[in-house]
Design a protein around this motif. Structure first.
Motif, short mmCIF file in Angstrom:
data_model
loop_
_atom_site.label_atom_id
_atom_site.label_comp_id
_atom_site.label_asym_id
_atom_site.label_seq_id
_atom_site.Cartn_x
_atom_site.Cartn_y
_atom_site.Cartn_z
N VAL A 211 -16.67 18.20 -12.23
CA VAL A 211 -15.13 19.17 -12.34
C VAL A 211 -14.31 19.19 -13.51
O VAL A 211 -15.32 18.90 -14.19
N PHE A 212 -13.87 20.37 -13.20
CA PHE A 212 -13.59 20.48 -14.56
C PHE A 212 -11.18 21.24 -13.79
O PHE A 212 -10.97 21.10 -12.86
N LEU A 213 -10.48 20.01 -14.66
CA LEU A 213 -8.97 20.09 -14.88
C LEU A 213 -8.66 20.22 -15.57
O LEU A 213 -9.28 20.30 -17.06
N LYS A 214 -7.66 21.22 -15.43
CA LYS A 214 -7.05 21.92 -16.70
C LYS A 214 -5.52 21.43 -16.30
O LYS A 214 -4.78 21.90 -15.23
N LEU A 215 -4.50 21.53 -17.96
CA LEU A 215 -3.71 21.94 -17.55
C LEU A 215 -2.95 23.00 -18.23
O LEU A 215 -3.04 23.18 -19.12
N LYS A 216 -2.51 23.25 -17.71
CA LYS A 216 -1.13 24.68 -17.78
C LYS A 216 0.79 24.31 -17.38
O LYS A 216 0.51 23.90 -16.31
N ARG A 217 0.79 25.72 -18.13
CA ARG A 217 2.34 25.65 -18.00
C ARG A 217 2.70 26.75 -16.83
O ARG A 217 3.31 26.56 -16.61
N ASN A 218 1.73 27.75 -16.94
CA ASN A 218 1.50 29.09 -15.31
C ASN A 218 0.54 29.18 -15.76
O ASN A 218 -0.37 29.14 -16.21
N SER A 219 0.62 30.48 -14.31
CA SER A 219 -1.40 30.59 -14.12
C SER A 219 -2.42 31.08 -15.41
O SER A 219 -3.14 31.15 -15.14
N GLU A 220 -1.29 31.89 -15.85
CA GLU A 220 -2.74 33.14 -16.91
C GLU A 220 -2.32 32.21 -18.13
O GLU A 220 -2.77 32.95 -19.07
N ASP A 221 -2.13 30.81 -18.48
CA ASP A 221 -2.50 30.53 -20.16
C ASP A 221 -3.44 29.34 -19.96
O ASP A 221 -3.95 29.10 -19.31
N LEU A 222 -3.80 29.67 -21.34
CA LEU A 222 -4.19 28.88 -22.05
C LEU A 222 -3.63 26.99 -21.77
O LEU A 222 -3.05 26.72 -21.91
N ALA A 223 -5.56 26.77 -21.60
CA ALA A 223 -4.95 25.39 -21.59
C ALA A 223 -4.34 24.38 -22.58
O ALA A 223 -4.20 24.79 -23.89
N LEU A 224 -3.68 23.50 -21.90
CA LEU A 224 -3.04 22.18 -23.20
C LEU A 224 -4.29 20.98 -22.99
O LEU A 224 -4.02 20.54 -23.98
N ILE A 225 -4.78 21.13 -21.92
CA ILE A 225 -5.56 20.84 -21.59
C ILE A 225 -6.47 20.76 -21.07
O ILE A 225 -6.48 21.13 -19.97
N GLY A 226 -7.97 20.23 -21.08
CA GLY A 226 -8.71 20.40 -20.48
C GLY A 226 -10.14 19.02 -20.55
O GLY A 226 -10.06 19.05 -20.79
N VAL A 227 -9.71 18.81 -19.32
CA VAL A 227 -10.91 17.47 -19.07
C VAL A 227 -11.68 17.85 -17.81
O VAL A 227 -11.77 18.22 -16.82
#
Ligand code: FAD
Ligand code: FES
Ligand code: FES
Lengths: 286, 155
Positions: A188-204
């Motif tokens: 699985v890949f989970l990404k936290l971002k602010r908006n749709s085309e943002d770089l990841a704030l965190i990727g797990v």
């Protein structure tokens, strides 16, 4: 933050080799003054911002070896210059590498994915590179060529610092090799971002295969981080709270999120814990 | 080996071949707006974020501020000017007008091109895939719903 200060690009020459040999030999004689071009979604921004100032740009897109996308025995080969939009069309990638597929499917935006490549993502080697986590947990090997030799770099040795990888100035990434697991593999890949085309704030990223469980983290340390937690998991089952606390302690020691304008260190730590719980829930059984 | 200082290129824009002299550091955006005077292609960020510079290259939407002019050798470029006689494109234009999808109009060419691409290339086009498809373009007047509806009507 992007702050464009120049409407024009600096001056350079451009070379469009049609064979790998030609590209490697041009790079070999000009390696301190040249830059490689794949999709240009990082390179042109850097050129415009004058963070780089090469004399020669070597366009890699016409080199056949860098455009392969196929299964070779128990390995899947992704050419370094294959646009992400084309990788997403591959049934094998979708079936075998769920976390990588998810990361690619959320990267940049649909228009940029016609240009952006994995080779370029690894070339930039951002701590937030979306392909890094999935490639780490899927045990990818980076295939690299120079005029004299080719070598294979295990992905966990590839990143060496913020926007730094272990490539020599005369080397080109030709492909990414990912082993296809015969075991029942779940990732699985989970990404936290602010908006749709943002770089990841965190990727797990998380994977469970062959009774091994691994986690990978992006955007929370100077380089993407792989953490093997197999020793904490038994029978492919989700850890209880006590075991999770031990896992989290291990993870917390391995990562070092920063404060920046996009999020605070505390918020990143808090959300990394939440996403780690969620990722483990998805790849392990009840 | 080709090392270009400033070279004559033949490029195909809207089904017309142009022979122009371009320097390696000129982008496709520079060539379209400044050399060929195609002003429907706008620019706002010059860094891939806003999508307002989108054109079709061999039928696929790409942001022209991030494409070097020398990369488009042997490729065909399409802007809205080249689609004015196209029946599907005209329907899409009318749908934009009918649904009120145009406010200031600055983003309209880019959305029309991506909408045209989506309708032509995606089977079972639903609202979610339209949203994802247009996700790389910013409308400063923020009339996204009308734009999505206009494309959806023609799927
Ligand atoms: C609006 C926007 C949104 C973005 N969103 C994301 C995102 O969500 N996630 C993310 O991870 N990234 C994102 N990016 C960054 C970028 O799109 C990715 O890093 C992309 O994968 C770069 O690929 P490229 O082919 O465009 O690389 P290029 O720009 O062509 O190259 C990038 C670097 O890699 C080097 N390079 C390229 N190919 C090779 C090769 N074969 N061997 C060795 N070095 C090579 C180049 O010399 C250059 O230094 C975004 C960029 C923009 C503009
Ligand atoms: S001007 Fe090209 S994306 Fe904004
Ligand atoms: S209509 Fe004004 S920017 Fe979209």
């Amino acid at each position: 933050m992007n702050q464009i200060s120049h409407l024009t690009l600096p001056e350079f020459k451009i070379v469009t080799p049609s064979t790998l040999r030609e590209a490697l030999s041009i790079l070999d004689t000009n390696n301190t003054r040249s830059k490689l071009l794949a999709g240009g979604t990082d390179l042109l921004v850097d050129l415009r911002n004058r963070t780089i100032n090469p004399n020669i740009i070597i366009d890699l897109k016409n080199i056949p070896e860098l455009n392969e996308l196929k299964q070779k025995g128990d390995i899947f080969v992704i050419g370094a210059a294959v646009p992400i939009a084309d990788i997403l069309k591959s049934k094998e990638v979708r079936k075998n590498f769920h976390s990588l597929y998810t990361a690619l499917n959320e990267m940049c935006d649909e228009i940029l994915r016609f240009r952006a490549t994995i080779g370029g993502n690894l070339g930039t080697a951002s701590p937030a590179a979306d392909t890094a986590g999935p490639l780490l947990i899927h045990r990818a090997r980076i295939i690299v060529a120079s005029k004299k030799i080719s070598r294979e770099i295990p992905i966990q040795e590839f990143f060496i610092g913020v926007k730094q990888n272990c490539l020599m100035p005369n080397e080109i990434i030709t492909a990414i090799h990912i082993p296809i697991s015969t075991e029942n593999e779940k990732s699985v890949f989970l990404k936290l971002k602010r908006n749709s085309e943002d770089l990841a704030l965190i990727g797990v990223s998380a994977i469970n295969y062959n009774s091994q469980t691994k986690l990978a983290f992006t955007a929370v340390a100077p380089i993407p981080i792989l953490v093997d937690i197999t020793a904490y998991i038994s029978g492919n089952k989700r850890p209880n709270e006590e075991k999770f606390k031990e896992i989290w302690k291990l993870v917390k020691n391995a990562i070092s999120p920063i404060n920046d304008l996009r999020a605070s260190r505390e918020y990143r730590l808090h959300m990394t814990e939440i996403l780690t719980r969620k990722a483990l829930k998805e790849v392990l059984q009840k | 080996m080709i090392v270009n200082e400033s070279e004559s290129l033949i490029i195909n824009v809207n089904n017309i071949e142009h022979k122009i002299s371009v320097k390696p550091n000129e982008t496709l955006l520079d060539v379209l707006r400044l050399k060929l005077g195609i002003k429907s292609v706008k620019a706002a960020c010059w860094s891939g974020d806003c999508g307002i510079c989108t054109v079709l290259i061999d039928g696929k939407p790409m942001k022209s501020c991030l494409v070097l002019s020398h990369e488009i050798r042997n490729k065909s470029i399409m802007t809205v000017e080249g689609l004015l006689e196209d029946e599907l494109f005209q329907k899409l234009q009318n749908s934009f007008v009918k649904n009120g999808a145009i406010q200031c109009g600055f983003c309209t060419s880019a959305f029309l091109l991506v909408g045209y691409y989506l309708i032509k290339n995606k089977r079972n086009l639903d609202l979610l895939s339209i949203k994802k498809g247009i996700n790389g373009i910013i409308c400063r007047c923020t009339g996204y719903k009308q734009i999505i509806d206009s494309i959806y009507e023609l799927k």
